[in-house]
Design an enzyme around this catalytic site. Structure first.
Site, PDB file in Angstrom:
ATOM      1  N   ARG A   1       0.869  -1.261  -0.060  1.00 35.75           N
ATOM      2  CA  ARG A   1      -0.130   0.022  -0.002  1.00 35.75           C
ATOM      3  C   ARG A   1       0.828   1.158  -0.111  1.00 35.75           C
ATOM      4  O   ARG A   1       1.770   1.269   0.875  1.00 35.75           O
ATOM      5  CB  ARG A   1      -0.790  -0.160   1.155  1.00 35.75           C
ATOM      6  CG  ARG A   1      -1.894   0.966   1.120  1.00 35.75           C
ATOM      7  CD  ARG A   1      -2.947   0.650   2.465  1.00 35.75           C
ATOM      8  NE  ARG A   1      -3.727  -0.326   2.330  1.00 35.75           N
ATOM      9  CZ  ARG A   1      -4.689  -0.663   3.402  1.00 35.75           C
ATOM     10  NH1 ARG A   1      -4.455  -0.109   4.584  1.00 35.75           N
ATOM     11  NH2 ARG A   1      -5.681  -1.796   3.060  1.00 35.75           N
TER      12      ARG A   1
ATOM     13  N   ARG B   1      -2.787   6.461   9.999  1.00 34.90           N
ATOM     14  CA  ARG B   1      -2.844   5.936   8.525  1.00 34.90           C
ATOM     15  C   ARG B   1      -2.890   7.025   7.756  1.00 34.90           C
ATOM     16  O   ARG B   1      -2.723   8.289   7.936  1.00 34.90           O
ATOM     17  CB  ARG B   1      -4.009   5.148   8.294  1.00 34.90           C
ATOM     18  CG  ARG B   1      -4.264   3.737   9.008  1.00 34.90           C
ATOM     19  CD  ARG B   1      -3.188   2.845   8.586  1.00 34.90           C
ATOM     20  NE  ARG B   1      -3.375   1.442   9.503  1.00 34.90           N
ATOM     21  CZ  ARG B   1      -4.203   0.397   8.744  1.00 34.90           C
ATOM     22  NH1 ARG B   1      -4.917   0.624   7.719  1.00 34.90           N
ATOM     23  NH2 ARG B   1      -4.250  -0.684   9.463  1.00 34.90           N
TER      24      ARG B   1
ATOM     25  N   LYS C   1      -5.369   0.599  14.389  1.00 33.48           N
ATOM     26  CA  LYS C   1      -5.188   1.607  13.462  1.00 33.48           C
ATOM     27  C   LYS C   1      -5.952   2.816  14.068  1.00 33.48           C
ATOM     28  O   LYS C   1      -7.023   2.970  14.744  1.00 33.48           O
ATOM     29  CB  LYS C   1      -5.899   1.079  12.215  1.00 33.48           C
ATOM     30  CG  LYS C   1      -7.133   0.644  12.443  1.00 33.48           C
ATOM     31  CD  LYS C   1      -7.895   0.454  11.113  1.00 33.48           C
ATOM     32  CE  LYS C   1      -7.425  -0.839  10.597  1.00 33.48           C
ATOM     33  NZ  LYS C   1      -8.389  -1.908   9.535  1.00 33.48           N
TER      34      LYS C   1
ATOM     35  N   LYS D   1      -7.387   6.704  12.015  1.00 34.17           N
ATOM     36  CA  LYS D   1      -7.736   7.281  10.743  1.00 34.17           C
ATOM     37  C   LYS D   1      -8.041   8.686  10.891  1.00 34.17           C
ATOM     38  O   LYS D   1      -8.869   8.974  11.674  1.00 34.17           O
ATOM     39  CB  LYS D   1      -8.566   6.750   9.990  1.00 34.17           C
ATOM     40  CG  LYS D   1      -7.984   5.064   9.600  1.00 34.17           C
ATOM     41  CD  LYS D   1      -9.254   4.291   9.115  1.00 34.17           C
ATOM     42  CE  LYS D   1      -8.816   2.990   8.437  1.00 34.17           C
ATOM     43  NZ  LYS D   1      -9.521   2.084   7.886  1.00 34.17           N
TER      44      LYS D   1
ATOM     45  N   CYS E   1     -15.088  -3.201  -2.160  1.00 35.16           N
ATOM     46  CA  CYS E   1     -13.789  -3.403  -1.590  1.00 35.16           C
ATOM     47  C   CYS E   1     -12.904  -4.511  -2.538  1.00 35.16           C
ATOM     48  O   CYS E   1     -13.970  -5.207  -3.479  1.00 35.16           O
ATOM     49  CB  CYS E   1     -13.798  -3.709  -0.266  1.00 35.16           C
ATOM     50  SG  CYS E   1     -14.645  -5.362   0.137  1.00 35.16           S
TER      51      CYS E   1
ATOM     52  N   CYS F   1      -8.128 -10.489  -0.430  1.00 39.51           N
ATOM     53  CA  CYS F   1      -8.421 -10.355   0.953  1.00 39.51           C
ATOM     54  C   CYS F   1      -8.393 -11.615   1.810  1.00 39.51           C
ATOM     55  O   CYS F   1      -9.493 -12.472   1.688  1.00 39.51           O
ATOM     56  CB  CYS F   1      -9.635  -9.322   0.912  1.00 39.51           C
ATOM     57  SG  CYS F   1      -9.780  -9.023   2.754  1.00 39.51           S
TER      58      CYS F   1
ATOM     59  N   CYS G   1     -17.134  -8.646   3.379  1.00 42.53           N
ATOM     60  CA  CYS G   1     -17.262  -8.901   4.820  1.00 42.53           C
ATOM     61  C   CYS G   1     -17.804  -7.630   5.718  1.00 42.53           C
ATOM     62  O   CYS G   1     -17.680  -6.585   5.254  1.00 42.53           O
ATOM     63  CB  CYS G   1     -16.010  -9.572   5.364  1.00 42.53           C
ATOM     64  SG  CYS G   1     -14.784  -8.357   5.929  1.00 42.53           S
TER      65      CYS G   1
END
Ligand code: SRM
Ligand code: SF4
Length: 598
Positions: free
Chosen positions: A78, A147, A225, A227, A446, A452, A491
């Site tokens: 990423r 992030r 994480k 954000k 996604c 994934c 998901c």
């Protein structure tokens, strides 16, 4: 209560691993140097902080297992792109890497970044080194840290847009991890300075436990994480309410004077665990522009100090705020800063723009926003987007911006080029926003299968079929021009933000073809959010087979057409009808006041 939930339980395995990793080294250097296609789970956990995930081709899993073979491992990389800003040269490097080391595609993410998929272990180092040489980075694109910082990517040449981007970049630089492990591992110790991301300065909100190497994070980094997004209230294209921390610009006389700070957004949820839920950020207060780093650092440190380090399912800032109550959280922010924040300032009504199509930048130049289905840039039969964009950047050399709706803006275009650019679009089969349906324009999915590791079922690969169903229903009902945000995920983790749009489709159960291949399974339908991103969806129907999504929605869309109020959107309509059941937390619900346990 939150404080007790926070740092007091037995630390999870990942916490011990981070703490022992010597600032994100762990076994990674040794394991990357070893032969073999994969690394251990522990090393893979640390690798995330460096911007990469170990994955395997899930289409191949069953077949390989039957043949007694190991999984087909590869890595997702990423690329961190604050505010979604890249140059033509940087784009071309990403394109090269996608062809040379990746699976021949580049993917624009819902957070304005690029992802490469399918990178083999031995190619990780040259890939990440090349990214850095292009003055981009992968550091902290994943992992328990701040992030990619989001900002409106529209290249409108006014003070406001410039200020918003500048502030997002300052914040991103301030919060970057400071350990030298990244440069040791990928660049043989040679640190690359990225011009608009200067090396972080000293800590601005010193606290007694600050670590000398990582003053903001500490040895164990954050519990999970974190954000952050910067946004204009009248153009919430970064979906600011879905972030742990949000800055909503307060504008006076054509300039940003400060921000209304909001906190505690986050969408990930586990349907079977009632302790988890999606939440939208709640107001914290107002901050002058020159104090944004202080406030952000204080909030990051509150999360560092009180976030749950024993249960990763409950380790997001939203749970701290929910458990304490919003007032107690605001008091804690005041305590860390030494003074309470001023109350939030009035803001204009919320709106959102996708920045697609041709626009005047305000400096005599134009920009062209191009829709990209699911953000996937690749060549596929008549649509040759990968080759087309390569040819474009080689020819014009102008920069680009990535949006949080997985699209790309080609910017700084000379109006005299317009005819040629229109011919270029035709040559490569690239559709403009006028050539796609309105529902497609406002929809996202996604990646899900096959890359994934958490996907229950399909999303990106099911997207064309989903669009075909919805386009048919909407046209038949005369609703083809309706702005409908439809977001699909494989998901419940919420990566395409299905919990705050008009229609959210969340993968519920898997389905296999007769020969064991993957195909779209069942989905949970969520309804009642809106394009503006400030209202959560509610669970409408569970376990809906993929091919029945259109017909399940048909009666409701028909009622909407017949019974809607003036200018009411589909999401507003579903909300007014109170359809579905609550599965999230709003500002009101979080406004109870429980004292934080300090
Ligand atoms: Fe995400 C995990 C892809 C935006 C919530 N996300 C993942 C992983 C890394 C799977 C994994 O952990 O093994 C996915 C990689 C799939 C692949 O093959 O590429 C993944 N997430 C994505 C992207 C690429 C989706 C996209 O369509 O673009 C987005 C990358 C953004 C970026 O550039 O950083 C992406 N993920 C989001 C968002 C939306 C946002 O941030 O605006 C969310 C919801 C907001 C939030 O964070 O709550 C999101 N991703 C998650 C979660 C749930 C977190 C939670 O609190 O429970 C996971 C699972 C996890 O972290 O354990 C996850
Ligand atoms: Fe994977 Fe689920 Fe995120 Fe989709 S929502 S990318 S399936 S983690």
């Amino acid at each position: 209560m939150a404080g007790e939930l926070g740092s007091r339980g037995k630390p999870s395995k990942v916490e011990l691993l981070k703490e022992a990793s010597d600032y994100l080294r762990g076994q990674l250097p040794e394991e990357l140097a070893e032969p073999g296609a994969s690394i251990s789970e522990d090393a893979a956990s640390i690798l995330k902080f460096h911007g990469s995930y170990q994955q395997d081709d899930r289409d191949e899993r069953l077949k390989r297992k039957r043949e007694g073979l190991d999984k087909a491992y590869s890595f997702m990389v990423r690329i961190r792109i604050p505010g979604g800003r890249i140059t033509a040269a940087q784009y071309l490097v990403c394109d090269d890497l996608a062809r040379r080391f990746g699976n021949g595609s580049l993917r624009i993410t819902t957070r304005q970044e690029f992802q490469l998929h399918g990178v083999l272990k031995q190619d990780l180092k040259p890939t990440i080194r090349t990214i850095n040489e292009a003055l981009l980075s992968t550091l902290a694109a994943c992992g328990d840290v701040e992030r990619n910082v989001l900002a409106c990517p529209a290249p409108i040449k006014d003070a406001l847009h410039d200020q918003l981007q500048t502030d997002a970049h300052r914040f991103a630089a301030h919060c970057a991890p400071r350990s030298s492990s990244y440069w040791e591992l990928w660049l043989d110790g040679e640190r690359v300075e990225i011009p608009d991301l200067p090396p972080p300065g000293p800590s601005l909100v010193p606290t007694p436990g600050d670590d000398p190497v990582e003053p903001i994070y500490g040895k164990a980094y954050l519990p999970r994480k974190f954000k952050t997004a910067f946004s204009f209230p009248d153009d919430n294209c970064t979906d600011v309410y879905a972030n742990d921390l949000g800055y909503l610009a307060v504008v006076e006389a054509g300039r940003i004077v400060g921000y209304n700070v909001i906190a505690g957004g986050g969408l990930g949820t586990t349907p079977s665990a009632a302790k988890t839920f999606p939440a939208l950020a709640v107001p914290v207060g107002y901050v002058e522009r020159d104090r944004i780093l202080h406030v952000g650092e204080a909030i990051l440190k509150i999360f560092r100090d009180f976030g749950n380090r024993s249960d990763r399912k409950r380790a997001r800032l939203k749970y701290v705020i929910y458990d304490w109550g919003a007032d107690a959280f605001r008091a804690k922010v005041g305590e860390y800063l030494g003074a309470m924040l001023e109350p939030s300032r009035p803001m204009p009504e919320l709106e959102v723009h996708d920045h697609l199509g041709w626009h005047d930048q305000g400096d005599g130049r134009l920009w062209l926003g191009l829709p990209v289905d699911c953000g996937r840039i690749r060549d596929e039969s008549r649509l040759r987007l990968l080759s087309g964009l390569r040819a474009f950047f080689e020819r014009y050399g102008t920069p680009a911006r990535l949006t949080c709706q997985q699209s790309i803006l080609l910017i700084d275009l000379d109006p005299a080029w317009r005819g040629d650019i229109e011919r270029w679009l035709e040559e490569y089969g690239i559709a403009t926003v006028e050539q796609i349906s309105t529902v497609r324009r406002w929809s996202m999915a996604c990646p899900a299968l096959p890359t994934c590791g958490l996907a229950v079922t399909e999303a990106e690969r099911a997207f064309p079929g989903l669009m075909a169903q919805l386009e048919a229903e909407l046209s038949a009902l005369g609703l083809a021009d309706e702005r409908l945000t439809v977001r699909m995920t494989g998901c419940p983790n919420g990566c395409a933000r299905p919990y705050n749009c008009d229609i959210g489709l969340v993968g519920r159960s898997a389905a296999k073809t007769e020969d064991g291949g993957n195909q779209p399974g069942t989905y949970t339908i969520y309804l009642g959010g809106r394009a503006h991103g400030d209202r959560l969806t509610r669970l409408y129907q569970d376990y809906v087979p993929f091919d029945q999504i259109g017909e399940t929605l048909r009666p409701l869309l028909a009622r909407f057409r017949d019974e809607r109020l003036d200018r009411e959107s589909f999401g507003d309509f579903c909300d007014r009808l109170g359809l579905g059941s609550e599965r999230g937390v709003t500002a009101e619900a979080a406004s109870q006041t429980l004292p934080p346990n300090s």
